[in-house]
Design a protein around this motif. Structure first.
Motif, PDB file in Angstrom:
ATOM      1  N   VAL A  26      -5.404   4.727  -6.557  1.00 56.81           N
ATOM      2  CA  VAL A  26      -6.191   5.350  -5.484  1.00 56.81           C
ATOM      3  C   VAL A  26      -7.254   4.385  -4.973  1.00 56.81           C
ATOM      4  O   VAL A  26      -7.443   4.226  -3.753  1.00 56.81           O
ATOM      5  N   LEU A  28      -6.781  -0.390   2.612  1.00 54.25           N
ATOM      6  CA  LEU A  28      -6.758   0.177   3.967  1.00 54.25           C
ATOM      7  C   LEU A  28      -8.116  -0.001   4.659  1.00 54.25           C
ATOM      8  O   LEU A  28      -8.172  -0.292   5.865  1.00 54.25           O
ATOM      9  N   SER A  29      -9.200   0.112   3.905  1.00 58.70           N
ATOM     10  CA  SER A  29     -10.522  -0.145   4.513  1.00 58.70           C
ATOM     11  C   SER A  29     -10.631  -1.573   4.994  1.00 58.70           C
ATOM     12  O   SER A  29     -11.156  -1.843   6.088  1.00 58.70           O
ATOM     13  N   ILE A  82       0.774   4.283  -2.713  1.00 56.63           N
ATOM     14  CA  ILE A  82       0.606   5.717  -2.406  1.00 56.63           C
ATOM     15  C   ILE A  82       1.668   6.514  -3.142  1.00 56.63           C
ATOM     16  O   ILE A  82       1.392   7.573  -3.728  1.00 56.63           O
ATOM     17  N   VAL A  92       0.843  -1.207   0.000  1.00 56.65           N
ATOM     18  CA  VAL A  92       0.000   0.000   0.000  1.00 56.65           C
ATOM     19  C   VAL A  92       0.871   1.246   0.000  1.00 56.65           C
ATOM     20  O   VAL A  92       0.557   2.230  -0.692  1.00 56.65           O
ATOM     21  N   GLU A  93       1.962   1.203   0.763  1.00 54.01           N
ATOM     22  CA  GLU A  93       2.862   2.367   0.776  1.00 54.01           C
ATOM     23  C   GLU A  93       3.422   2.629  -0.620  1.00 54.01           C
ATOM     24  O   GLU A  93       3.536   3.779  -1.058  1.00 54.01           O
ATOM     25  N   VAL A 125       0.656   6.787  -6.675  1.00 50.39           N
ATOM     26  CA  VAL A 125      -0.411   7.793  -6.872  1.00 50.39           C
ATOM     27  C   VAL A 125       0.205   9.170  -7.073  1.00 50.39           C
ATOM     28  O   VAL A 125      -0.137   9.901  -8.019  1.00 50.39           O
ATOM     29  N   GLN A 132      -8.167  -3.560   5.938  1.00 44.68           N
ATOM     30  CA  GLN A 132      -7.333  -3.754   7.123  1.00 44.68           C
ATOM     31  C   GLN A 132      -8.027  -3.195   8.361  1.00 44.68           C
ATOM     32  O   GLN A 132      -8.035  -3.819   9.435  1.00 44.68           O
ATOM     33  N   ILE A 133      -8.654  -2.018   8.218  1.00 43.26           N
ATOM     34  CA  ILE A 133      -9.323  -1.400   9.375  1.00 43.26           C
ATOM     35  C   ILE A 133     -10.530  -2.250   9.782  1.00 43.26           C
ATOM     36  O   ILE A 133     -10.807  -2.447  10.972  1.00 43.26           O
ATOM     37  N   VAL A 150      -5.580   1.593  -2.919  1.00 42.15           N
ATOM     38  CA  VAL A 150      -5.167   2.075  -1.586  1.00 42.15           C
ATOM     39  C   VAL A 150      -6.375   2.140  -0.660  1.00 42.15           C
ATOM     40  O   VAL A 150      -6.341   1.661   0.485  1.00 42.15           O
ATOM     41  N   GLU A 151      -7.451   2.722  -1.162  1.00 43.27           N
ATOM     42  CA  GLU A 151      -8.629   2.889  -0.305  1.00 43.27           C
ATOM     43  C   GLU A 151      -9.218   1.545   0.096  1.00 43.27           C
ATOM     44  O   GLU A 151      -9.556   1.323   1.264  1.00 43.27           O
TER      45      GLU A 151
END
Lengths: 202, 123
Positions: free
Chosen positions: B51, B58-59, B16, B12-13, B19, B61-62, B54-55
């Motif tokens: 983009v 991260l969603s 980013i 993910v990094e 992006v 993972q959360i 990434v979204e």
């Protein structure tokens, strides 16, 4: 109890905060980029002079580009926070990592002990011969109460062969000499290097 | 399993960074007098896909952390097995030292004795 109830709420609020940061940063990147593209469009009719408009557009693009970079850095910080949270609070993976590490360490320990045991068995054979050589040489200074391993084995073999055709006198002799053998054997096992120290002072 | 999630976050990094790089390339291409339309399209598609990735990552993972996280600290450790392993290695090292001493002793005994000094050499 109030403390226990507070902790999950803080974790909950922390995760909600992560969600909010993610949404805000993604929204910031997309909006600022869209606005930069819109500002890049050349318009014929402007309210101020073209130079002033160009200067204004230039400054606006700088600010929006800086906003995109700031949002990108904020996303990187969010990823770092998520990694930290994952390491501390993802119990299934922490349990797996701990059990895997325990398994590896135990297998290493077992392998080490197995090799030491086989080494001990090999060295015992060589030590027998070394002691036999030493105690029959001129450097011998051993105490009669402290039998070397080779002598102990020799006496045990002689007792075993005598015991098959045992008489009463031989049986008494065995009984009187049996306990010392056991004591000597335990002595030898307790202090396996008793034979080695005399060697060092010829 | 833990390493997979951490590796996913490292990916993910990189996304980013991709992006930001795509956004920069697009703006740089637009600043030129003649634009390369195909390059612009490719960079734009990559920007949008990065983009979105990434979204979504991260969603996810959360969401996983919301299900898994508790308020308690983890109390497991590898101390006992680590200590046992360390002791086994110490045993092996000790055996090695003792065998070295035994070997040196045997070599000393096998060396020929030094020749005796003559009377003229002694004076």
């Amino acid at each position: 109890m109030a403390t226990q109830r507070a902790l999950p709420q803080s974790k909950e609020s922390l995760l909600q905060n992560y969600n909010k940061r993610l949404k805000d940063d993604i929204r910031s990147i997309l909006d600022n980029f869209t606005e930069i593209i819109k500002t890049a469009k050349i318009e014929d009719e402007t309210q101020v002079s073209r130079a002033t408009q160009a200067e204004q557009d230039h400054y606006e693009m700088h600010v929006r580009a800086a906003n995109i970079v700031r949002a990108g850095e904020s996303l990187m910080k969010l990823v770092s926070d998520l990694k930290q949270f994952l390491i501390l609070n993802d119990f299934p993976s922490v349990n797996d990592a701990i059990s895997l590490q325990n398994q590896q360490l135990r297998s290493l320990q077992e392998e080490c002990d197995k090799k030491l045991t086989s080494l001990r068995d090999e060295i015992a054979i060589d030590l027998y011969e070394l002691e036999e050589e030493y105690y029959s040489s001129s450097y011998n200074q051993w105490d009669s109460a402290d039998l070397p391993l080779c002598e102990a084995y020799r006496r045990r073999d002689s007792w075993a062969s005598a015991g098959s055709s045992c008489s009463s006198s031989q049986g008494e002799q065995e009984e009187t000499e049996g306990p010392p053998q056991q004591e000597v054997n335990t002595q030898h096992h307790l202090n396996g290097h008793a034979g080695a120290t005399p060697i060092e002072k010829p | 399993m833990a390493n997979e999630r951490l590796r996913a976050l490292e990916e993910v990094e990189k996304e980013i960074a991709m992006v930001l790089q795509c956004a920069g390339n697009i703006v740089m291409e637009l600043s030129k007098d003649k634009h390369n339309a195909s390059l612009l399209d490719r960079q734009l598609v990559q920007f949008q896909s990065s983009v979105n990735r990434v979204e979504s990552e991260l969603s996810g993972q959360i969401r996983y952390l919301t299900q898994v996280a508790t308020g308690q600290p983890h109390e497991g450790s590898t101390y006992s097995s680590r200590k046992d392993c360390q002791m086994a290695l110490n045993r092996a090292e000790y055996a090695k030292v003792k065998l070295g001493e035994l070997g040196r002793t045997c070599e000393v005994m096998l060396e020929p004795p030094p020749p005796p000094l003559l009377a003229s050499q002694q004076i």
